[in-house]
Write a protein that holds these residues in place. Sequence first.
Motif, PDB file in Angstrom:
ATOM      1  N   SER A  47      -5.258   3.215  10.683  1.00 60.88           N
ATOM      2  CA  SER A  47      -3.807   3.083  10.796  1.00 60.88           C
ATOM      3  C   SER A  47      -3.493   2.946  12.274  1.00 60.88           C
ATOM      4  O   SER A  47      -3.789   3.842  13.062  1.00 60.88           O
ATOM      5  CB  SER A  47      -3.106   4.301  10.210  1.00 60.88           C
ATOM      6  N   TRP A  50       0.310   1.517   9.534  1.00 61.67           N
ATOM      7  CA  TRP A  50      -0.236   0.387   8.787  1.00 61.67           C
ATOM      8  C   TRP A  50      -1.581   0.014   9.391  1.00 61.67           C
ATOM      9  O   TRP A  50      -1.749   0.022  10.606  1.00 61.67           O
ATOM     10  CB  TRP A  50       0.684  -0.826   8.876  1.00 61.67           C
ATOM     11  N   ASP A  67      -4.071  -2.748   5.077  1.00 64.35           N
ATOM     12  CA  ASP A  67      -2.755  -2.611   4.451  1.00 64.35           C
ATOM     13  C   ASP A  67      -1.968  -3.914   4.512  1.00 64.35           C
ATOM     14  O   ASP A  67      -1.309  -4.301   3.543  1.00 64.35           O
ATOM     15  CB  ASP A  67      -1.931  -1.521   5.145  1.00 64.35           C
ATOM     16  N   HIS A  97      -0.640  -6.009   1.377  1.00 67.30           N
ATOM     17  CA  HIS A  97       0.794  -6.288   1.313  1.00 67.30           C
ATOM     18  C   HIS A  97       1.060  -7.780   1.141  1.00 67.30           C
ATOM     19  O   HIS A  97       1.859  -8.193   0.300  1.00 67.30           O
ATOM     20  CB  HIS A  97       1.456  -5.760   2.590  1.00 67.30           C
ATOM     21  N   LEU A 154       1.876   0.206  -0.693  1.00 71.37           N
ATOM     22  CA  LEU A 154       0.701   0.686   0.045  1.00 71.37           C
ATOM     23  C   LEU A 154       0.098   1.921  -0.607  1.00 71.37           C
ATOM     24  O   LEU A 154      -1.131   2.042  -0.694  1.00 71.37           O
ATOM     25  CB  LEU A 154       1.061   0.973   1.501  1.00 71.37           C
TER      26      LEU A 154
END
Length: 168
Positions: free
Chosen positions: A36, A41, A45, A49, A90
């Motif tokens: 992350s 994010w 991710d 997405h 997510l």
Amino acid sequence: MPAAQTKDDLLAVSAKEFAKLQSLMVTVPSDVATQSIEENWSIRDVLVHRAHWIDLFLGWYADGQAGKKVAFPAPGYKWNQLAAYNETVLAQHADVSWEDAQVRFLAAHDRWIKLVSGLTQEALYGAPMTGGNNNWTCGRWAEAAGPSHYRSAAKFIRTCLKQASVGR
């Protein structure tokens, strides 16, 4: 960058932005892909997405063509609730590996290409998308779900890779 106005332009910008994104994806180490980095994010991710939003667009198109009510952006959500919706997406895909995220994204892109390639200029840009509840054409929605998202994903990946290289 101005929005595409023709099927040929849409396919060309998609090919261009997809190639840029794909060339970045192959440089991402697995450990970096799942970190992350920005606003919680990860690169993984972002791909999950983007694949999800391509499928949302494909669903909107299919529902509109079938005469069904189109849930924009998704059932139970309004456009001003995108942050909450994206967090839900997510969370639902938190267990997806980097490798699977890439496979899902590539498959979603292939579905996008199949739809857009099969539509006529008139179907893409002749009128607002059926069920869309606004003036955007199918081609404009397709661009938002495809090449525009590819461009922003590539920018995000470049930022993440720069940050990761500083930390190494």
